[in-house]
Design an enzyme around this catalytic site. Structure first.
Site, PDB file in Angstrom:
ATOM      1  CD1 TRP A 380     -19.442  -6.563 -25.369  1.00  0.00           C
ATOM      2  CD2 TRP A 380     -17.707  -6.669 -26.775  1.00  0.00           C
ATOM      3  NE1 TRP A 380     -19.007  -7.859 -25.408  1.00  0.00           N
ATOM      4  CE2 TRP A 380     -17.944  -7.953 -26.260  1.00  0.00           C
ATOM      5  CE3 TRP A 380     -16.653  -6.507 -27.674  1.00  0.00           C
ATOM      6  CZ2 TRP A 380     -17.181  -9.062 -26.614  1.00  0.00           C
ATOM      7  CZ3 TRP A 380     -15.890  -7.611 -28.028  1.00  0.00           C
ATOM      8  CH2 TRP A 380     -16.161  -8.860 -27.499  1.00  0.00           C
ATOM      9  CG  HIS A 421     -15.155 -12.289 -33.263  1.00  0.00           C
ATOM     10  ND1 HIS A 421     -15.802 -11.083 -33.359  1.00  0.00           N
ATOM     11  CD2 HIS A 421     -14.153 -12.093 -32.367  1.00  0.00           C
ATOM     12  CE1 HIS A 421     -15.232 -10.202 -32.560  1.00  0.00           C
ATOM     13  NE2 HIS A 421     -14.222 -10.786 -31.948  1.00  0.00           N
TER      14      HIS A 421
END
Ligand SMILES: CC(C)(COP(=O)(O)OP(=O)(O)OC[C@H]1O[C@@H](n2cnc3c(N)ncnc32)[C@H](O)[C@@H]1OP(=O)(O)O)[C@@H](O)C(=O)NCCC(=O)NCCS
Length: 496
Positions: A380, A421
Site C-alpha cells: 500500500w 472504493h
C-alpha cells in the site's frame, strides 16, 4: 546482472583438508578435500560452466585428467548456495505462454470472436444526445472556481479563516454528493460513464483538499514570519526568489496555476512543482501508442475472456454450489489478474507519464517496486504513490500530529480509502453493497497476519495471492448482485 563465468582457481590453502592418491581401475586418482568455506557464492554460481581456457589448461596438465571429483554439494541443495535460476524463470514464462495459448484457443473454439468495439461505446453513451457523464465532468469546473475565489478572498483577508474553512467544507461536500445525486437520478448514466465521472470528482476532491491545506499552511507560515519580524524589528532580506522564478504565496493564486495542478498527475498541491526541461516527442508518442494499444487489449480481453467466465459463474453462485464456485473463481482469477496488471501499466506508467510529459511535470514517481512487497503495508505504500502521498501529507501525518496513535491513524486512512472504493463502485452500479469496503478494511488484519507469520518470499507470495484471489471474489460478488438485480430471469439460462 551477472557477469560471465569466473574461472575456478586451484589454491593451496590451509582450508584444503587433504589430497590423497587412490588406485582406481589401475589408474591413480587424486581426491581433493576442499572445505566448504572455500566455495564462495560467486564461484558456486558458476560451477557448471568451464571456460575454454580452463579446459585447455587441464588438457595440458596430465594430473588434471586424474582428478574429476571433489567434495561439493548438488546444485539444488540449499547448502550449495547456488542462486542463478534465470533459466527457470524463462521456463516459467514459456509455460505461461503455452498454457495461456491453450486457454486462448479453447476460448475461441467455445465462444467464437466476442470482441466488439462498438459495444464499448454504448457503455459510455446510452443516449448520444445527452452524454450526462461528460456534462458532469464539465460542470466540475464550477467547484474549481469556488475553491479558487475562496482562496483569493482568504489571501486578502476578505474572508476569515473560519468562514473560508466553512466555504471549502461545503464546496468539498458538494463535490462528493452532487455526482451521486446525478448518477442515481439520471437514467441514461451507464455504470461505466458513472464510474468515470465519479472518478473525476474524487480526484478533484482530493486535489482541492490539498490546495486548501497548502494555501492555509502558506498563510500560517507568513503570519508566523510577520510576527517574528515585528518582534525582532529587523528588516528581512527578501527570500532568495529574485534570481529565479520561484512562485511565493499569494503569487500562486492564479487560475493558470490552479488548472495546471488540476491536470497534473499528482494529488498534492505545491507552489513550485519540479519541471522537466522540455517535451520529449518520442517518449510522448511511445506512451500514447501504449495507451491506445493497452486500452484496446483491456477491452478485448474483458469481452473475450472475462465476461464469458463471469456469465458462467452466475448459476453456481445462485445455487451456492461451493465446488463449482471455487472452480469459477480460480478460472476468473487469471484474466482478472492479467487485466489488473495491464491496467496498472496503462494508467500508472503510460497515461501518467504521457500527461506529465505534456505538462513538463518533473516528478515521475507514480509507483515503486510494489511487486517485491513482502508485507501488505509495503504494497500500500508503493503501488499508488499519488494516493499514498496524499494520505500521508493530508490525513495520516496531521492525525499523528494531533496525538492519535499510529494504529488509529492507519485505521482511519484505510477507513477513508474503503469509503472511496465503495463510493466508486456502488454508486455507478446503483446498488449499495459492502464488498469493496470490506475488501479494503480486510487489509488491516491481513497486514498484521502477513507481518507476524510470513516473511521474505512467503510474505511476497501472500501479497500476490491476496491480489490474485481477493479481487475476483469482489468482482464476482458485485457482478452476481448486479445480474440478480437487473437480469434475474435470464440467470438460469446462462451458459456453463
Ligand atoms: C496509512 C499509510 C498512509 C501509512 O503509511 P506508512 O508509510 O506505513 O506510515 P509510517 O508510519 O511508516 O510513516 C510515514 C511517514 O510519517 C512520518 N511520521 C511517523 N510518525 C510521525 C509523527 N508522529 N509525526 C509526523 N510524522 C510522522 C514517518 O517519519 C514517515 O515519514 P517518511 O515517509 O518521510 O519516512 C499507508 O499505508 C497508506 O497510504 N495506506 C492507504 C493507501 C491506499 O488506500 N491506497 C489506495 C490506492 S487505490
Amino acid at each position: 546482472m551477472e557477469e560471465g563465468p569466473v574461472p575456478r582457481k586451484r589454491r593451496a590453502t590451509s582450508d584444503a583438508i587433504g589430497v590423497t592418491l587412490k588406485q582406481l581401475n589401475g589408474r591413480p586418482v587424486i581426491i581433493e578435500n576442499v572445505s566448504r568455506k572455500f566455495v564462495t557464492k560467486q564461484n558456486v554460481n558458476d560451477l557448471p560452466s568451464k571456460t575454454a581456457k580452463e579446459k585447455k589448461k587441464r588438457r595440458n596438465v596430465p594430473s588434471g585428467e586424474l582428478s574429476c571429483h571433489r567434495l561439493q554439494e548438488s546444485l539444488l541443495s540449499s547448502a550449495s548456495g547456488y542462486s542463478n535460476y534465470r533459466g527457470v524463470l524463462n521456463w516459467c514464462v514459456v509455460m505461461l505462454v503455452l498454457s495461456n495459448s491453450r486457454l486462448f484457443l479453447e476460448n475461441l473454439l467455445k465462444y467464437g470472436i466476442l470482441v466488439d468495439p462498438i459495444q464499448v461505446l454504448s457503455l459510455f453513451l446510452k443516449d448520444p444526445y445527452t452524454m450526462p457523464a461528460a456534462c458532469l465532468v464539465i460542470v466540475s469546473n464550477v467547484f474549481v472556481l469556488v475553491a479558487f475565489y475562496t482562496e483569493r478572498r482568504l489571501s486578502v483577508g476578505c474572508f476569515s479563516e473560519r468562514f473560508g474553512l466553512l466555504v471549502h467544507s461545503i464546496n468539498l461536500s458538494v463535490i462528493l454528493c452532487f455526482p451521486v445525486a446525478i448518477v442515481l437520478m439520471v437514467k441514461s448514466v451507464t455504470p461505466v460513464g458513472g464510474a468515470f465521472s465519479l472518478g473525476v470528482y474524487t480526484i478533484l476532491f482530493l486535489k482541492l483538499y490539498s490546495y486548501k491545506d497548502v494555501n492555509k499552511w502558506c498563510r500560517e507560515k507568513s503570519y508566523a514570519k510577520a510576527r517574528s519580524l515585528s518582534r525582532s524589528h529587523s528588516c528581512p532580506a527578501v527570500s532568495g526568489n529574485k534570481g529565479n522564478s520561484l512562485v511565493t504565496y499569494p503569487g500562486n493564486l492564479t487560475l493558470r496555476d490552479l488548472y495546471y495542478f488540476v491536470f497534473a498527475p499528482t494529488l498534492c498541491y505545491e507552489l513550485n512543482f519540479p519541471r522537466s526541461p522540455n517535451i520529449r516527442k518520442r517518449f510522448l508518442l511511445r506512451r500514447l501508442f501504449e495507451m491506445l494499444f493497452f486500452t484496446q487489449l483491456l477491452v478485448g480481453l474483458t469481452q473475450q475472456w472475462m465476461i464469458p467466465i463471469i456469465q458462467s459463474s452466475m448459476k453456481p453462485l445462485e445455487d451456492m454450489d461451493l465446488s463449482r464456485m471455487m472452480e469459477r473463481l480460480l478460472r476468473l482469477a487469471v484474466p482478472n489478474h492479467f487485466l489488473w496488471l495491464i491496467f496498472f501499466y496503462t494508467f500508472f506508467h503510460s497515461a501518467m507519464n504521457f500527461v506529465a510529459e505534456l505538462l513538463r511535470f518533473g516528478d515521475r514517481e507514480f509507483y515503486r517496486d510494489w511487486w517485491n512487497s513482502e508485507t501488505v503495508t509495503y504494497f500500500w505504500q508503493n503501488w499508488n504513490i499519488p494516493v499514498h502521498k496524499w494520505c500521508l501529507r493530508h490525513f495520516y501525518r496531521p492525525m499523528l500530529k494531533r496525538g492519535l496513535s499510529k494504529w488509529a491513524s492507519q485505521s482511519a486512512v484505510f477507513l477513508a480509502s474503503a469509503f472511496f472504493h465503495e463510493y466508486l463502485v456502488s454508486v455507478p452500479l446503483k446498488m449499495l453493497r459492502p464488498w469493496a469496503f470490506m475488501g479494503m478494511m480486510a487489509q488491516l488484519p491481513l497486514a498484521w497476519i502477513v507481518a507476524c507469520f510470513l516473511h521474505g518470499n512467503y510474505g511476497n507470495a501472500a501479497v500476490w495471492i491476496s491480489l490474485i484471489i481477493g479481487q475476483p471474489i469482489a468482482v464476482l460478488m458485485y457482478v452476481h448482485d448486479y445480474y440478480v438485480l437487473h437480469y434475474r430471469e435470464s440467470v438460469g439460462r446462462t451458459p456453463e
